[in-house]
Design a protein around this motif. Structure first.
Motif, mmCIF file in Angstrom:
data_model
loop_
_atom_site.group_PDB
_atom_site.id
_atom_site.type_symbol
_atom_site.label_atom_id
_atom_site.label_comp_id
_atom_site.label_asym_id
_atom_site.label_seq_id
_atom_site.Cartn_x
_atom_site.Cartn_y
_atom_site.Cartn_z
ATOM 1 N N ALA A 119 1.108 4.102 8.499
ATOM 2 C CA ALA A 119 1.398 4.601 7.155
ATOM 3 C C ALA A 119 0.706 5.935 6.908
ATOM 4 C CB ALA A 119 0.976 3.578 6.103
ATOM 5 N N GLY A 120 -0.466 6.115 7.500
ATOM 6 C CA GLY A 120 -1.192 7.365 7.351
ATOM 7 C C GLY A 120 -0.644 8.496 8.191
ATOM 8 N N GLY A 121 0.373 8.190 9.021
ATOM 9 C CA GLY A 121 1.012 9.233 9.816
ATOM 10 C C GLY A 121 0.507 9.351 11.233
ATOM 11 N N ALA A 122 -0.440 8.496 11.623
ATOM 12 C CA ALA A 122 -0.996 8.538 12.973
ATOM 13 C C ALA A 122 -0.389 7.430 13.837
ATOM 14 C CB ALA A 122 -2.516 8.419 12.915
ATOM 15 N N THR A 123 -0.863 7.328 15.063
ATOM 16 C CA THR A 123 -0.384 6.314 16.004
ATOM 17 C C THR A 123 -1.551 5.443 16.432
ATOM 18 O OG1 THR A 123 1.337 7.797 16.859
ATOM 19 C CG2 THR A 123 0.717 5.932 18.242
ATOM 20 N N PRO A 124 -1.435 4.121 16.320
ATOM 21 C CA PRO A 124 -2.533 3.242 16.748
ATOM 22 C C PRO A 124 -2.881 3.489 18.216
ATOM 23 C CG PRO A 124 -0.913 2.004 15.490
ATOM 24 C CD PRO A 124 -0.317 3.350 15.747
ATOM 25 N N SER A 125 -4.152 3.548 18.510
ATOM 26 C CA SER A 125 -4.596 3.855 19.873
ATOM 27 C C SER A 125 -4.625 2.635 20.777
ATOM 28 C CB SER A 125 -5.987 4.484 19.832
ATOM 29 O OG SER A 125 -6.929 3.597 19.236
ATOM 30 N N ASP A 126 -4.477 1.438 20.197
ATOM 31 C CA ASP A 126 -4.616 0.219 20.991
ATOM 32 C C ASP A 126 -3.287 -0.397 21.402
ATOM 33 O OD1 ASP A 126 -3.903 -0.516 18.421
ATOM 34 O OD2 ASP A 126 -5.156 -2.327 18.394
ATOM 35 N N LEU A 127 -2.182 0.331 21.216
ATOM 36 C CA LEU A 127 -0.874 -0.180 21.603
ATOM 37 C C LEU A 127 -0.305 0.647 22.755
ATOM 38 C CD1 LEU A 127 0.763 -0.899 18.113
ATOM 39 C CD2 LEU A 127 -0.210 -2.553 19.715
ATOM 40 N N PRO A 128 0.418 0.003 23.689
ATOM 41 C CA PRO A 128 0.988 0.739 24.823
ATOM 42 C C PRO A 128 2.129 1.642 24.372
ATOM 43 C CG PRO A 128 1.814 -1.507 24.796
ATOM 44 C CD PRO A 128 0.765 -1.432 23.723
ATOM 45 N N ARG A 129 2.384 2.675 25.172
ATOM 46 C CA ARG A 129 3.499 3.592 24.888
ATOM 47 C C ARG A 129 4.280 3.849 26.159
ATOM 48 N NH1 ARG A 129 -0.647 6.494 22.482
ATOM 49 N NH2 ARG A 129 -0.503 8.060 24.152
ATOM 50 N N LEU A 130 5.570 4.068 25.992
ATOM 51 C CA LEU A 130 6.431 4.464 27.109
ATOM 52 C C LEU A 130 6.557 5.973 27.202
ATOM 53 C CD1 LEU A 130 9.321 1.880 26.574
ATOM 54 C CD2 LEU A 130 7.572 1.802 28.352
ATOM 55 N N ALA A 131 6.354 6.643 26.080
ATOM 56 C CA ALA A 131 6.540 8.091 25.997
ATOM 57 C C ALA A 131 5.338 8.704 25.289
ATOM 58 C CB ALA A 131 7.831 8.405 25.237
ATOM 59 N N PRO A 132 5.170 10.023 25.386
ATOM 60 C CA PRO A 132 4.064 10.666 24.662
ATOM 61 C C PRO A 132 4.164 10.372 23.171
ATOM 62 C CG PRO A 132 5.044 12.184 26.233
ATOM 63 C CD PRO A 132 5.942 10.990 26.195
ATOM 64 N N LYS A 133 3.017 10.250 22.529
ATOM 65 C CA LYS A 133 3.029 9.935 21.098
ATOM 66 C C LYS A 133 3.522 11.138 20.303
ATOM 67 C CE LYS A 133 -1.694 11.002 19.492
ATOM 68 N NZ LYS A 133 -1.348 11.673 18.228
ATOM 69 N N MET A 150 0.832 -1.196 0.000
ATOM 70 C CA MET A 150 0.000 0.000 0.000
ATOM 71 C C MET A 150 0.862 1.239 0.000
ATOM 72 S SD MET A 150 -2.712 1.393 2.877
ATOM 73 C CE MET A 150 -1.448 2.285 3.789
ATOM 74 N N ASN A 151 0.525 2.198 -0.854
ATOM 75 C CA ASN A 151 1.229 3.467 -0.863
ATOM 76 C C ASN A 151 0.289 4.530 -1.425
ATOM 77 O OD1 ASN A 151 3.123 5.448 -0.674
ATOM 78 N ND2 ASN A 151 4.405 4.712 -2.337
ATOM 79 N N LYS A 152 -0.791 4.787 -0.679
ATOM 80 C CA LYS A 152 -1.773 5.751 -1.114
ATOM 81 C C LYS A 152 -1.204 7.157 -1.030
ATOM 82 C CE LYS A 152 -5.718 2.940 0.357
ATOM 83 N NZ LYS A 152 -6.914 2.877 1.216
ATOM 84 N N LYS A 153 -1.784 8.060 -1.819
ATOM 85 C CA LYS A 153 -1.355 9.443 -1.797
ATOM 86 C C LYS A 153 -1.491 9.999 -0.385
ATOM 87 C CE LYS A 153 -2.055 13.879 -4.099
ATOM 88 N NZ LYS A 153 -2.862 14.607 -5.125
ATOM 89 N N GLY A 154 -0.428 10.616 0.097
ATOM 90 C CA GLY A 154 -0.454 11.186 1.434
ATOM 91 C C GLY A 154 -0.124 10.208 2.529
ATOM 92 N N SER A 155 0.275 8.989 2.178
ATOM 93 C CA SER A 155 0.640 8.006 3.199
ATOM 94 C C SER A 155 1.957 7.360 2.836
ATOM 95 C CB SER A 155 -0.447 6.930 3.329
ATOM 96 O OG SER A 155 -0.469 6.094 2.190
ATOM 97 N N GLY A 156 2.530 6.670 3.806
ATOM 98 C CA GLY A 156 3.767 5.955 3.549
ATOM 99 C C GLY A 156 3.488 4.601 2.911
ATOM 100 N N ALA A 157 4.557 3.930 2.508
ATOM 101 C CA ALA A 157 4.442 2.591 1.930
ATOM 102 C C ALA A 157 4.457 1.550 3.041
ATOM 103 C CB ALA A 157 5.587 2.339 0.966
ATOM 104 N N VAL A 158 3.681 0.503 2.880
ATOM 105 C CA VAL A 158 3.679 -0.621 3.812
ATOM 106 C C VAL A 158 4.362 -1.795 3.131
ATOM 107 C CG1 VAL A 158 2.306 -2.201 5.202
ATOM 108 C CG2 VAL A 158 1.556 0.173 4.908
ATOM 109 N N ARG A 159 5.475 -2.229 3.685
ATOM 110 C CA ARG A 159 6.240 -3.368 3.150
ATOM 111 C C ARG A 159 6.089 -4.537 4.111
ATOM 112 N NH1 ARG A 159 8.043 -1.389 -1.898
ATOM 113 N NH2 ARG A 159 8.798 0.742 -1.625
#
Length: 268
Positions: free
Chosen positions: A221-235, A1-10
């Motif tokens: 890829a869309g530039g956001a951060t999944p909300s269902d994964l834990p984080r150690l630091a602010p997103k 996937m490499n839609k306009k405005g998003s990164g590529a998913v390999r």
């Protein structure tokens, strides 16, 4: 996937030469010397693992380049001799020798370099930063992307994430393993290794789990951060897009190609 405005998913697997894949992934009697050619037309990336154990020649890298489609991308596992040491700041010579050993023969097909550390390696901010300073941003004009795969619980600290972000180095998200699970985004790209495929699942993972990882990949890829994964630091703030490299590694290895292909279908 490499839609306009998003990164590529390999998406892919680790390596391509594995006897149990012959007849399950590769057709029966398929020539072994053409296994990379076959795999690279069903997957969008492969993590090269042999470089972790021994040096390769420029001719070998050039051969891998020639056997794969123009859109294909390799990730390369850095040699253990660079990371399996008490003082990381002393790794400069090994790093330089590895990078000068033919990597540029992969040309635009060179993706991230994965620097994997021993499970016993404890986080020391000063020494780890000294190592990160040794990683060049380019090699003979070819841009380099670096990812670090840490496997000790001492790295479960915001200080480690802040350090990786300072040097724009990705922290490998290793899922379903005995090692720490770190999902913080630290670089302009994301590097994921799924290591828990199951014997009783034809696609390696249940459909629900594959769907979750496909959605996470699209979110990154869309530039956001999944909300269902834990984080150690602010997103990090959302961006225009990030490239994502996702590999199905270990677990019930015979089913890893099927899991990767299913993920590619879901992402697309």
């Amino acid at each position: 996937m490499n839609k306009k405005g998003s990164g590529a998913v390999r998406i892919g697997i680790g390596g391509w030469s594995y006897e149990p894949w012959r007849g399950s992934f590769y057709p029966a009697k398929h020539p072994q010397k053409r296994e990379l050619e076959y795999a690279s037309r069903r997957l969008t990336s492969i993590e090269i693992n042999s470089t972790y154990y021994r040096a390769q020649t420029p001719e070998v890298y050039a051969g891998w380049y020639e056997q794969t489609p123009d859109s294909f991308v390799f990730s390369v596992k850095a040699p253990r001799y660079a990371t399996h040491r008490k003082v990381l700041a002393d790794a400069g010579e090994t790093i330089e020798r590895f990078l000068a050993g033919g990597l540029t023969e992969l040309k635009h097909k060179l993706g991230p370099v994965n620097w994997q550390f021993m499970p016993s390696k404890v986080f020391d901010a000063d020494d780890f930063e000294a190592f990160l300073k040794l990683l060049p941003k380019n090699l003979d004009g070819l841009p380099l992307r670096h990812a670090v795969e840490v496997r000790h619980d001492s790295f479960l600290t915001p200080e480690f994430i802040a350090l990786a972000r300072e040097y724009a180095v990705a922290v490998v998200t290793g899922a379903d393993s005995k090692h720490p699970f770190i999902a913080d985004v630290a670089a302009p790209f994301v590097y994921v290794r799924l290591m828990g495929t199951q014997h009783d699942e034809p696609l390696g993972y249940p459909a629900k789990v594959l769907a979750q990882w496909a959605e996470r990949a699209k979110t990154w890829a869309g530039g956001a951060t999944p909300s269902d994964l834990p984080r150690l630091a602010p997103k990090l703030p959302d961006t225009a897009g990030r490239d994502v490299y996702l590999y199905v590694i270990a677990g019930n290895k015979v089913s890893n190609p099927q899991a990767a292909m299913s993920l590619i279908e879901r992402v697309n």
